[in-house]
Design an enzyme around this catalytic site. Sequence first.
Site, PDB file in Angstrom:
ATOM      1  CB  CYS A   1      -0.911  -0.015   1.222  1.00 22.09           C
ATOM      2  SG  CYS A   1      -1.737   1.555   1.501  1.00 22.09           S
TER       3      CYS A   1
ATOM      4  CG  HIS B   1      -4.193   3.450   4.063  1.00 20.20           C
ATOM      5  ND1 HIS B   1      -3.198   2.653   4.596  1.00 20.20           N
ATOM      6  CD2 HIS B   1      -4.332   4.491   4.919  1.00 20.20           C
ATOM      7  CE1 HIS B   1      -2.756   3.213   5.714  1.00 20.20           C
ATOM      8  NE2 HIS B   1      -3.431   4.327   5.922  1.00 20.20           N
TER       9      HIS B   1
HETATM   10 ZN    ZN Z   1      -2.316   1.114   3.663  1.00 19.52          ZN
END
Ligand code: ZN
Length: 345
Positions: free
Chosen positions: A49, A163
């Site tokens: 991420c 996220h």
């Molecule tokens: Zn993340």
Amino acid sequence: MHLSDNPHRRYNPLLDEWVLCSPHRTKRPWNGQVEKPTGETLPQYDEHCYLCPGNERAGGVMNPKYEDVFVFKNDFSALLEDTPEEELNEGGLLVAKTERGLCKVLNFSPRHDMTLPRMAVADIEKVIKVWVEQYREMGELPYINYVQIFENRGAMMGNSNPHPHCQIWSSETIPDIPEKEGKSQKAWRKEKGSCLLCDYLALELRKRERIVLENDSFAALVPFWAVWPFETMILPKRHMTGIDEMSDAERKDLADIMKGMGIRFDNLFLTSFQYSMGIHQRPTDGQAHPEWHFHSHYMPPLLRSATVRKFMVGFELLGMPQRDITAESAADRLRLASGVHYLEG
Ligand code: ZN
Ligand code: H2U
């Protein structure tokens, strides 16, 4: 008038637009697919991420090991600070102007698997504090006249990464929608000597047909003129032109009602609700804008389950927005949804 039975048009005084309502259509049988929610669980940290702490972003920049909120300049900004001034006008038909601006990304939490409604009120308050700081900081730049804070939640809304994060796009010109809202609020103030949204909220708090939640400083409601099935607005009860006018207590109340609204959204279809949410407030063009009453809009596409969404197609694209379930029934369903998150109940 029989708002829950007869096809009708409703007026949106903020945008000076109409929405077509067809409440009788909710009685028609549903032959479309209804799927089961997948119940996907995310890790707290994802090494792939680009928003997780300590990870690398596009262009090789490393995120710090941030502990609460983290704001950075968008690596793929839609607007740039140093665009030269250019203009095109060929007979009023080919018209273009360059636009300057600045785009940022704000991570709500270091936790990859968090969402606003599952965060503690105190942590949501930290997000709001950074919104205020960024609104002030970006708004003070001489070439910035409007700051748009927005969150796209969920893949359905084009979100590229689960996220928890939002974006802030600030621009030289006021984008069309806040520009229209500003014009309507200015005209209302001139004609009636009062604020459009103060008057509207007072009416809704009296009627209580479309109010979903409220606390000392804020109310959340499904606007009379909602287009999306569960479209919602959060409005401060006190007249404030921007988020920079909130007291500490009001910031906490905003965090509280955002969490409450988010929980009810998630509980509606037992899924992490998807939406575009954003704040509309006074432009940062150096004028006072007493006509502006800041507020946020939630525009969620889901209609009848975690996967069945409303499409803005056909008549909506060529004619005008249309909805079936009434704003009143949407407000009832949200109000009746549990205040305890389904993952924590
Ligand atoms: Zn993340
Ligand atoms: P959305 O998923 O809401 O579109 O936001 C992700 C934003 O993050 C997107 O605007 C930016 C994209 O440009 N981004 C970076 O700034 N750096 C990266 O390394 C990847 C994505």
